[in-house]
Design a protein around this motif. Sequence first.
Motif, short mmCIF file in Angstrom:
data_model
loop_
_atom_site.label_atom_id
_atom_site.label_comp_id
_atom_site.label_asym_id
_atom_site.label_seq_id
_atom_site.Cartn_x
_atom_site.Cartn_y
_atom_site.Cartn_z
N LEU A 146 24.41 60.18 56.91
CA LEU A 146 24.60 59.22 55.82
C LEU A 146 25.72 59.67 54.90
O LEU A 146 25.81 60.84 54.54
N GLU A 147 26.54 58.71 54.51
CA GLU A 147 27.59 59.01 53.53
C GLU A 147 26.96 59.12 52.14
O GLU A 147 25.85 58.63 51.92
N PRO A 148 27.69 59.74 51.21
CA PRO A 148 27.17 59.82 49.84
C PRO A 148 26.88 58.42 49.28
O PRO A 148 27.58 57.46 49.60
N GLY A 149 25.86 58.33 48.48
CA GLY A 149 25.50 57.05 47.86
C GLY A 149 24.01 56.94 47.69
O GLY A 149 23.25 57.87 47.98
N ARG A 150 23.60 55.78 47.23
CA ARG A 150 22.19 55.55 46.96
C ARG A 150 21.57 54.73 48.09
O ARG A 150 22.15 53.74 48.53
N TYR A 151 20.41 55.15 48.51
CA TYR A 151 19.72 54.51 49.63
C TYR A 151 18.32 54.05 49.22
O TYR A 151 17.70 54.64 48.34
N VAL A 152 17.85 52.99 49.86
CA VAL A 152 16.50 52.50 49.61
C VAL A 152 15.72 52.57 50.91
O VAL A 152 16.15 52.04 51.94
N VAL A 153 14.58 53.23 50.85
CA VAL A 153 13.65 53.30 51.98
C VAL A 153 12.54 52.29 51.71
O VAL A 153 11.93 52.30 50.64
N ARG A 154 12.31 51.41 52.66
CA ARG A 154 11.17 50.49 52.55
C ARG A 154 10.23 50.75 53.71
O ARG A 154 10.68 50.86 54.85
N TRP A 155 8.96 50.84 53.41
CA TRP A 155 7.99 51.00 54.50
C TRP A 155 6.93 49.93 54.39
O TRP A 155 6.59 49.48 53.29
N LYS A 156 6.48 49.51 55.54
CA LYS A 156 5.40 48.50 55.64
C LYS A 156 4.52 48.96 56.78
O LYS A 156 4.99 49.09 57.91
N VAL A 157 3.28 49.24 56.47
CA VAL A 157 2.42 49.83 57.49
C VAL A 157 1.09 49.10 57.58
O VAL A 157 0.61 48.49 56.62
N LEU A 158 0.53 49.19 58.76
CA LEU A 158 -0.83 48.69 58.98
C LEU A 158 -1.72 49.92 59.11
O LEU A 158 -1.52 50.75 59.99
N SER A 159 -2.68 50.03 58.21
CA SER A 159 -3.59 51.17 58.30
C SER A 159 -4.71 50.85 59.27
O SER A 159 -4.94 49.69 59.64
N ALA A 160 -5.41 51.88 59.66
CA ALA A 160 -6.45 51.73 60.68
C ALA A 160 -7.56 50.79 60.21
O ALA A 160 -8.28 50.22 61.01
N ASP A 161 -7.69 50.59 58.88
CA ASP A 161 -8.74 49.70 58.38
C ASP A 161 -8.28 48.24 58.36
O ASP A 161 -9.00 47.36 57.90
N GLY A 162 -7.05 47.97 58.83
CA GLY A 162 -6.60 46.60 58.97
C GLY A 162 -5.82 46.05 57.78
O GLY A 162 -5.46 44.88 57.78
N HIS A 163 -5.55 46.87 56.78
CA HIS A 163 -4.80 46.41 55.62
C HIS A 163 -3.31 46.74 55.76
O HIS A 163 -2.96 47.82 56.22
N VAL A 164 -2.47 45.81 55.34
CA VAL A 164 -1.03 46.04 55.32
C VAL A 164 -0.62 46.43 53.91
O VAL A 164 -1.03 45.77 52.94
N THR A 165 0.15 47.48 53.78
CA THR A 165 0.71 47.85 52.47
C THR A 165 2.20 48.07 52.64
O THR A 165 2.68 48.43 53.72
N GLU A 166 2.96 47.84 51.57
CA GLU A 166 4.39 48.10 51.61
C GLU A 166 4.86 48.57 50.24
O GLU A 166 4.33 48.16 49.21
N ARG A 167 5.84 49.45 50.28
CA ARG A 167 6.43 49.98 49.05
C ARG A 167 7.88 50.33 49.37
O ARG A 167 8.29 50.34 50.53
N ALA A 168 8.62 50.68 48.33
CA ALA A 168 9.99 51.12 48.52
C ALA A 168 10.28 52.26 47.56
O ALA A 168 9.63 52.37 46.52
N PHE A 169 11.21 53.12 47.94
CA PHE A 169 11.69 54.15 47.02
C PHE A 169 13.14 54.44 47.32
O PHE A 169 13.66 54.07 48.38
N ARG A 170 13.80 55.08 46.36
CA ARG A 170 15.22 55.37 46.50
C ARG A 170 15.45 56.87 46.64
O ARG A 170 14.67 57.66 46.14
#
Length: 125
Positions: free
Chosen positions: A94-118
């Motif tokens: 990755l070149e210098p700069g600001r990046y955003v990670v987004r994740w979206k997951v299905l947990s074993a209990d069947g719920h979907v959650t998503e968040r992001a961080f930089r």
Amino acid sequence: MLPRRALAAALVSLALLAAAPRPAEAHALVLESSPRADEVLPSSPGRILLRFNSRLEKGLSMVTLTGPTGRPIPLPVAAADPSPNHLVVPVPPLEPGRYVVRWKVLSADGHVTERAFRFTVAPAH
Ligand SMILES: [Cu+2]
């Protein structure tokens, strides 16, 4: 013998308890990440690691990365990781700069959650 009114109140309380939402820990949330949220790195991280509080359905979970230009950065399929609580994704240089990670997951209990961080890759000196 309970008076009938007290019994009715007790039944209502039970019904409310049963209808209450499940505790938040039932959903998959990140306990630890590398890079950390808002971390400034001296160089490209090589990989993104997310450790969750619960097991994931990895085939239905995803991580995306957006670069300084706002364009998505293609990521390979998550590397095989023996822990059902971890997602590990190799990252191209990755070149210098600001990046955003987004994740979206299905947990074993069947719920979907998503968040992001930089995180930021600092310019070379
Ligand atoms: Cu849940």
